[in-house]
Design a protein around this motif. Structure first.
Motif, mmCIF file in Angstrom:
data_model
loop_
_atom_site.group_PDB
_atom_site.id
_atom_site.type_symbol
_atom_site.label_atom_id
_atom_site.label_comp_id
_atom_site.label_asym_id
_atom_site.label_seq_id
_atom_site.Cartn_x
_atom_site.Cartn_y
_atom_site.Cartn_z
ATOM 1 N N ASP A 27 0.868 8.699 12.099
ATOM 2 C CA ASP A 27 1.633 9.878 12.483
ATOM 3 C C ASP A 27 3.113 9.695 12.200
ATOM 4 N N SER A 28 3.586 8.436 12.132
ATOM 5 C CA SER A 28 4.996 8.201 11.857
ATOM 6 C C SER A 28 5.131 7.013 10.917
ATOM 7 N N PRO A 29 4.822 7.228 9.611
ATOM 8 C CA PRO A 29 4.795 6.110 8.671
ATOM 9 C C PRO A 29 6.125 5.435 8.475
ATOM 10 N N SER A 30 7.226 6.080 8.885
ATOM 11 C CA SER A 30 8.520 5.450 8.711
ATOM 12 C C SER A 30 8.894 4.578 9.898
ATOM 13 N N SER A 31 8.036 4.452 10.897
ATOM 14 C CA SER A 31 8.336 3.674 12.080
ATOM 15 C C SER A 31 7.732 2.285 11.970
ATOM 16 N N ALA A 32 8.528 1.272 12.243
ATOM 17 C CA ALA A 32 8.015 -0.089 12.249
ATOM 18 C C ALA A 32 7.031 -0.242 13.397
ATOM 19 N N PRO A 33 5.970 -1.032 13.192
ATOM 20 C CA PRO A 33 4.942 -1.170 14.214
ATOM 21 C C PRO A 33 5.346 -2.129 15.319
ATOM 22 N N GLY A 34 6.336 -1.743 16.098
ATOM 23 C CA GLY A 34 6.741 -2.540 17.252
ATOM 24 C C GLY A 34 7.791 -3.570 16.911
ATOM 25 N N GLY A 35 8.750 -3.739 17.823
ATOM 26 C CA GLY A 35 9.764 -4.766 17.650
ATOM 27 C C GLY A 35 10.876 -4.364 16.708
ATOM 28 N N ASP A 36 11.829 -5.266 16.560
ATOM 29 C CA ASP A 36 12.990 -5.054 15.710
ATOM 30 C C ASP A 36 12.557 -5.090 14.241
ATOM 31 N N ALA A 196 10.892 -1.588 8.318
ATOM 32 C CA ALA A 196 10.579 -3.019 8.322
ATOM 33 C C ALA A 196 10.192 -3.527 6.944
ATOM 34 N N VAL A 197 10.279 -2.686 5.924
ATOM 35 C CA VAL A 197 10.070 -3.120 4.543
ATOM 36 C C VAL A 197 11.440 -3.191 3.883
ATOM 37 N N GLY A 198 11.961 -4.393 3.795
ATOM 38 C CA GLY A 198 13.296 -4.594 3.248
ATOM 39 C C GLY A 198 13.564 -6.070 3.092
ATOM 40 N N LEU A 199 14.816 -6.433 2.947
ATOM 41 C CA LEU A 199 15.171 -7.842 2.825
ATOM 42 C C LEU A 199 15.018 -8.564 4.157
ATOM 43 N N TYR A 205 5.147 -7.948 11.038
ATOM 44 C CA TYR A 205 4.729 -8.118 9.648
ATOM 45 C C TYR A 205 4.755 -9.587 9.249
ATOM 46 N N GLU A 206 5.741 -10.330 9.751
ATOM 47 C CA GLU A 206 5.810 -11.753 9.433
ATOM 48 C C GLU A 206 4.563 -12.483 9.936
ATOM 49 N N GLU A 207 4.150 -12.184 11.163
ATOM 50 C CA GLU A 207 2.965 -12.835 11.728
ATOM 51 C C GLU A 207 1.700 -12.386 10.999
ATOM 52 N N ALA A 208 1.604 -11.095 10.673
ATOM 53 C CA ALA A 208 0.425 -10.601 9.953
ATOM 54 C C ALA A 208 0.350 -11.209 8.567
ATOM 55 N N GLY A 209 1.502 -11.390 7.926
ATOM 56 C CA GLY A 209 1.509 -12.007 6.604
ATOM 57 C C GLY A 209 1.076 -13.462 6.650
#
Length: 236
Positions: A27-36, A196-199, A205-209
């Motif tokens: 519903d909000s693809p531009s929102s990071a999935p939790g956290g900073d 959360a997709v950037g430098l 995402y770090e943990e999932a990766g």
């Protein structure tokens, strides 16, 4: 074979054809999935996890990109392959870089001046302005491609996908082709506008990766298929 226009615009990102199912509903693809969304420095594995999250399924293979793949200096990039039930597989590539570092991304600053054969959309989602384009394919010659660029403070995200045939805008074509093209467009739009997709990226995402299985993670794309190590390859 990619068209001449495609090669001029996205030479860096058009690799060998090796994708894709339905995009996950968000519903909000531009929102990071939790956290900073900028908590940690991004890694290739974190980028892969972001793509898998938005697509809603795992890649069959993923690998980092290097200078020999056309990766610009200082950029971080990844390539993923996703199976499809019917037809050729396809690739998704995502490259994040500082503004001005990626020549291909610089050519996609707006829809203005794009070839008439390309379907182009531009808009702003949150803090990200983006351009999304589709280049229609030519049967038996060129499957076409979908590409997107997102820009926000301090980062540019370039994502491309190719493999499934891309029909011309307004052309119903084969139902599967139309559906897959829409899914690709939705996926790339979501990826390039994700904060959360950037430098830098989120801890999520770090943990999932880091949890991506080693049998799906390649040292370089084409490993095991006879492809030699690309220029700039860094053993981990």
């Amino acid at each position: 074979m990619a068209s001449r226009a495609s090669r001029r615009l996205l030479t860096v990102l058009l690799g060998p054809v090796v994708l894709l199912g339905a995009c996950a509903e968000d519903d909000s693809p531009s929102s990071a999935p939790g956290g900073d969304p900028t908590a940690v420095v991004v890694t290739e594995r974190a980028l892969a996890a972001a793509v898998e999250t938005h697509l809603g399924r795992e890649a069959v293979a993923a690998a980092p990109l290097f200078s020999g793949d056309g990766l610009p200096p200082g950029a971080v990039g990844v390539e993923l392959a996703f199976d499809r039930p019917v037809g050729d597989h396809a690739h998704v590539r995502v490259v994040v870089s500082a503004p001005g570092a990626d020549p291909d991304a610089e050519q996609l600053r707006s829809c203005r001046g794009m070839p008439a054969t390309w379907d182009c959309e531009q808009d702003v989602v949150g803090a990200t302005s983006y351009v999304l384009l589709r280049e229609a394919g030519y049967p038996e010659e060129d499957p076409g491609l979908v590409g997107a660029v997102g820009r926000r403070d301090g980062v540019v995200v370039l994502a491309t996908a190719h493999g499934p045939f891309v029909p011309a805008a307004g052309d119903e074509g084969e139902a599967d082709d139309v559906a897959q093209t829409h899914e690709l467009a939705d996926l790339l739009r979501a990826v390039v506008t994700d904060p959360a997709v950037g430098l830098r990226t989120s801890e999520h995402y770090e943990e999932a990766g880091a949890a991506i299985e080693d049998d799906r993670w390649l040292d370089w794309y084409g490993q095991g298929n006879g492809a030699s190590e690309p220029e700039g390859y860094r053993p981990t």
